[in-house]
Design an enzyme around this catalytic site. Structure first.
Site, PDB file in Angstrom:
ATOM      1  CE  LYS A  33      -4.267   1.167   2.559  1.00 30.33           C
ATOM      2  NZ  LYS A  33      -5.083   1.542   1.254  1.00 30.33           N
TER       3      LYS A  33
HETATM    4  C1  LIG Z   1      -6.750  -0.218  -3.851  1.00 29.85           C
HETATM    5  C2  LIG Z   1      -7.326  -0.730  -2.661  1.00 29.85           C
HETATM    6  N1  LIG Z   1      -7.944  -2.045  -2.802  1.00 29.85           N
HETATM    7  C3  LIG Z   1      -8.556  -2.541  -1.987  1.00 29.85           C
HETATM    8  C4  LIG Z   1      -8.794  -2.037  -0.648  1.00 29.85           C
HETATM    9  C5  LIG Z   1      -9.343  -2.605   0.374  1.00 29.85           C
HETATM   10  O1  LIG Z   1      -8.363  -3.158   1.331  1.00 29.85           O
HETATM   11  P1  LIG Z   1      -9.039  -3.261   2.959  1.00 29.85           P
HETATM   12  O2  LIG Z   1     -10.147  -4.065   2.962  1.00 29.85           O
HETATM   13  O3  LIG Z   1      -7.860  -3.862   3.566  1.00 29.85           O
HETATM   14  O4  LIG Z   1      -9.073  -2.095   3.333  1.00 29.85           O
HETATM   15  C6  LIG Z   1      -8.084  -0.717  -0.634  1.00 29.85           C
HETATM   16  C7  LIG Z   1      -8.336   0.049   0.895  1.00 29.85           C
HETATM   17  O5  LIG Z   1      -7.499  -0.060   1.667  1.00 29.85           O
HETATM   18  C8  LIG Z   1      -7.580  -0.032  -1.489  1.00 29.85           C
HETATM   19  O6  LIG Z   1      -6.948   1.135  -1.605  1.00 29.85           O
END
Ligand SMILES: Cc1ncc(COP(=O)(O)O)c(C=O)c1O
Length: 309
Positions: A155
């Protein structure tokens, strides 16, 4: 209580947590982050933080990609997160942002020979998409960035320019969210959410190799579907056109929770209403994140001490 941040190793008022304009991460996007929800449960006067340790496990993986060292363990970070929530004392849903970054104030694109920093802040955060009526989405003209460009499983702040392009394009064209395809045209994910289709009573979602962030909400939904509804999830590449023929579709994410998708590219998904399986999963999920389902209470960290139980 003023909002607080954890910055340079201590808690300070948020207004005092500032970085210099030469900070490497600000100039080059060399930071990794998490988003953790605090879900406010009014009748208990309690703030439940959702899957805190899992978010920090993922943060450590992201750090490995960008060669960032955090001088804390997962347990210590979880403790700091609880303390931050307590110090801020919000009585509404919040979003907590841990961020590990290249903190040197130096010009030069690289990952090596730079100092690392870690910070944490919290902000009130209501619904991100319409979880009740559902979202109208489009397939983005922007492609999801590839693992060999900037790895989406990490991330990384700089990667979010890809998401921002897709989100604003969708918004300006009257849609709530954009769905990005991979370079080879398979469905990847929303700008800030994973995506699921319901096809013939089972769940289908893109695999990690289709350039997704491996979401914690995605994992939560896969487990709830299996353990509570007996519904299996297949992780496989999804064709663009399957978005138009699926029975149901929903997005998952810390910000978006479980958001039904009722329309894609001006085509109704199924009946055009919130799908039955989507609704069942959404109901289960909201109970779980508010600490109402004892079976999953380990996923919820109560942040406030003087809670009514
Ligand atoms: C690009 C992206 N995909 C998927 C998610 C979903 O991830 P999570 O369920 O861990 O928040 C997020 C959010 O954090 C995101 O930014």
């Amino acid at each position: 209580m003023p909002p607080y941040a954890f910055f340079n190793g201590k808690f300070v008022p948020l207004s005092e947590a500032k970085i210099g304009i030469m900070t490497h991460a600000f100039n080059y996007g060399t930071a990794v982050f998490e988003g953790i929800r605090g879900n406010w449960r009014e009748e208990q006067e309690q703030m439940y933080l959702f899957r805190v340790a899992d978010h920090y496990q993922r943060l450590f993986k992201s750090c490995r990609v960008l060669k960032i060292e955090i001088p804390h363990t997962v347990d210590e970070l979880s403790g700091l997160t609880v303390e931050l929530a307590q110090r801020c004392g919000y009585r509404e849903d919040i979003y907590i942002r841990p961020l590990a970054y290249k903190s040197s104030e130096e010009v030069g694109v690289r990952l090596h020979n730079l100092k690392d920093g870690f910070l944490l802040f919290a902000t009130p955060f209501g619904p991100y998409l319409d979880v009740t009526k559902g979202a109208k989405c489009c397939v983005s003209s922007w492609r999801r960035i590839d693992d060999n460009m900037i790895p989406p499983r990490a991330k990384i702040t700089g990667l979010y320019v890809n998401s921002a392009l897709a989100k604003t394009e969708a918004f300006e064209n009257g849609f709530a969210e954009g769905i990005l395809l991979t370079q080879d045209g398979h469905v990847s994910e929303g700008s800030g959410e994973n995506i699921f289709l319901v096809i013939d009573g089972t769940l289908v979602t893109p695999p990690s190799s289709d350039n997704i962030l491996i979401g914690i909400t995605r994992d939560t939904v896969i487990k709830l579907a299996k353990w509570e509804l007996g519904i299996e999830t297949t992780e496989r590449s999804i064709d663009h056109s399957e978005l138009y023929t699926a029975d149901e579709c929903f997005l998952t994410g810390t910000a978006a929770h479980v958001t039904p998708v009722t329309e894609i590219d001006h085509r109704k998904v199924g009946s055009g209403k919130v799908g039955e399986i989507t609704k069942r999963l959404q109901d289960l999920y909201f109970d779980v994140i508010l600490g109402k389902n004892k079976k999953y209470i380990d996923w919820c960290t109560p942040a406030y001490k003087l809670a009514k139980v």
